[in-house]
Scaffold this active site. Sequence first.
Site, PDB file in Angstrom:
ATOM      1  N   PHE A 219       0.831  -1.201   0.000  1.00  0.00           N
ATOM      2  CA  PHE A 219       0.000   0.000   0.000  1.00  0.00           C
ATOM      3  C   PHE A 219       0.864   1.249   0.000  1.00  0.00           C
ATOM      4  O   PHE A 219       0.581   2.232  -0.669  1.00  0.00           O
ATOM      5  CB  PHE A 219      -0.883  -0.033   1.254  1.00  0.00           C
ATOM      6  CG  PHE A 219      -1.865   1.098   1.348  1.00  0.00           C
ATOM      7  CD1 PHE A 219      -3.187   0.913   0.995  1.00  0.00           C
ATOM      8  CD2 PHE A 219      -1.481   2.348   1.800  1.00  0.00           C
ATOM      9  CE1 PHE A 219      -4.100   1.947   1.088  1.00  0.00           C
ATOM     10  CE2 PHE A 219      -2.383   3.383   1.895  1.00  0.00           C
ATOM     11  CZ  PHE A 219      -3.702   3.182   1.534  1.00  0.00           C
TER      12      PHE A 219
ATOM     13  N   ASP B  31      -7.281 -11.859   4.026  1.00  0.00           N
ATOM     14  CA  ASP B  31      -5.825 -11.729   4.198  1.00  0.00           C
ATOM     15  C   ASP B  31      -5.459 -11.813   5.679  1.00  0.00           C
ATOM     16  O   ASP B  31      -4.665 -11.030   6.181  1.00  0.00           O
ATOM     17  CB  ASP B  31      -5.329 -10.407   3.607  1.00  0.00           C
ATOM     18  CG  ASP B  31      -3.802 -10.408   3.416  1.00  0.00           C
ATOM     19  OD1 ASP B  31      -3.231 -11.503   3.292  1.00  0.00           O
ATOM     20  OD2 ASP B  31      -3.208  -9.318   3.408  1.00  0.00           O
TER      21      ASP B  31
END
Length: 806
Positions: free
Chosen positions: A500, A614
């Site tokens: 990210f 996840d």
Amino acid sequence: MSTETRISIILGLSYYLSVNPAAYADMERDTILNGQQLRDWESLSSANKVFRLKFFSPRNSNNRYLGICYNTPPDYGEANLPLYDQTVWVANRDTPIADASGSLMIDANGKLKITSIGGDVRSVFNSAPAASTNASATLLDNGNFVLRELNLDGSVNRTWWQSFDYPTDTILPGMKLGNNFKTGHQWLLTCWMNKDVPSSGSFAIGGDPNGTNQNIVWYQGNMYWTSGVWSNGHFGNLPKLLDGEFSYVSNENEKYLTYSVNKSISFLYYRLDPAGVMMVIVLGSFGDCSLAKQDEGCVKKTLPECRKPDYWFESRVGYMLGDGYRFDENYNLSIFDCQDKCEQNCSCVAYASRTTQYRTGCEIWNKETNFYPSGYADREIYILKRDTGRESTNGREKHRSAAMHWWIWLITALGGTTLLAFSIICYVVQRNLRVKGMVKAKTRTILNELEDTITASGKYRQPSDEMDKKMTQLNIFSFQSIAMATNNFSDENKLGEGGFGPVYKGELPGGQEIAIKRLSRSSGQGLAEFKNEILLIAKLQHTNLVRLLGSCIQGEEKILVYEYMPNKSLDFFLFDSSRRELLNWTNRMKIIEGVAQGLLYLHKYSRLRVIHRDLKASNILLDHNMNPKISDFGMARIFGVQQTEANTKRIVGTFGYMSPEYALKGIVSMKTDVFSFGVLLLEIVSGKRNHSCYPSEHPFNLIGLAWQLWMEKRVLELMYSILDDSSPKDEIIRCINVGLLCVQDQARDRPSMTDVVSMLTNNSVRLPVPKQPAFFIGSSAREGESEICLVKNCTNVLSITEMEAR
């Protein structure tokens, strides 16, 4: 004795002292002995009344300090009173007494101490040894307060301690400034916080600890000014000391500067003021590095590139329209420290003390805040100013004169250049407007998509009920406030970095610590996850889910703001050889149950049915009590109430935690998270990573190893060795059983999270026998073939994040 008699004696004594002040002077003393004390309203005066030791309160303060100051001689006018009223030494500068209960005494062991109602007060006297049962403390005419051991006849046997060895901000004639290399003692001056607060400031001056014959001023431990080396009776950067007979002693044991004065000068002393300048009372100063034209010896200050030489701060009286960033009061910052904080932060445009009374603390403002001048305000605010393109009159005249000789050639050249430049400018402006329009449109699109979730400027949409209101209020932060909270995204504040983007630690003006996840502009992923995380986590509230505080969307910047988790992530402890022993079985079981409860909430009890997709050790964050919180919902999938599974073409997550039907066919369901939880449970019990291979008959991964030990009834060999002695074996076996049930090959065979929580928390529940797990290699391999792990030395290449803390 009758009451009338006592009143008569008191009145008579008061009258006698008022008409005969010499009688009071005769009562003054310069010494206290064993068992005696000097109370708050009493004082010691040196033999010739040059100095006085007393308790005092600085201006605008009720705190009480014990200090030494000059007496005010009667033959000097009021104009000279400030010279004598200045305190030259303070015993308890960093531990003031809150009331008038303080007293100085020599206890039965001959040790100096300050006591109050609250007990003994920490002061420089703590360094004074116990002299003897026959000790005295005397204030001398040179300002030195000495603790001595006396002989039986009252003469001085030896000196045990003296205030001259522990100066505060002032050096008097006879004091030393330097180092004793034999004992390690330093004669050092440390400035006051400001002129009204005696506590230790940020500047100090002393001898060079490296042994060179020079003195150094330090600011917060960094070299600020140097005197230059002593040679021929003066320092290199001080061609002429202002007054006094100075000498520099240098030998193998000690190096120090000292000075004396003529008898005709009774008040010469040097003081390090709160701005780091050595003031000579009252003849001048040196070592001033705060001016545009700095003194010799100033060390160049390291500033960020955003602070060019053409800036300065202008003092104004008024108000700032908006709250700034307030540093915690524990920082104990002076106004000079506050200026340094502002200079080091490129977003800062103004600074001021937090308290107008004491001028301590610090508040700084960013570029979005404006100043409002007012004659009614009592707060002094320092505003950033810049001179851009300053040019002297002579320079402009020379330029104009030279231009007159070749103006014709210049006009000709400028004609063609202007036309070309105009064309280029038009193209650049048009392109920038197009880019900015695209950025604004993209930002507006995101805001429109999120407007039911996020809030701006404190204005909230009206949700259906109070619970909805609490669950949908996420703040929008300005980019400037985020930059200020992270010190302009400095490397010191960086916690880690994943797919990210980087994650930083920050601090809000109220002192709340936060974690800031910044979408990297170069990242190929993150925009979808950014929107997904805000839309999801704003609707979710559970003690085992990390809390999202807000977001920032400005231009290309997309930032998420979370609560800060001081113990980082589970993998920080679980897979580190030096930290894993901090996780005892109680903590491990608390983490297992907490993660299970968080998943159960996502699957069953939240307003949205959420599949995380996840779940792994690095996405389990730990608070200060080691309570787990599930984080990183960028890959989460929302299901309808009646929906049980779905197909996806976008396989995201982390190898080693993916269920086989999801990794191979793209089938996602709640059992996908159950599988990941089973892997995580086995990792917590064993302290081993699943995506490694472990030696046995076959090179199994962790799931395969657990299954082999289960089949061979040696399952306790799986647990981490530190858990052997004190851990409940039945509970550990139960956890391994649950873990193997969760990682079974077929999704239909795996329990739901409701069943998992029941199995973990209710020992009376009978557990099923697990079937062969997924990714177990061995029994189906044909004879003669090489047997390998399907998941071997895998890295988190498909993970959206890989960070240590938020």
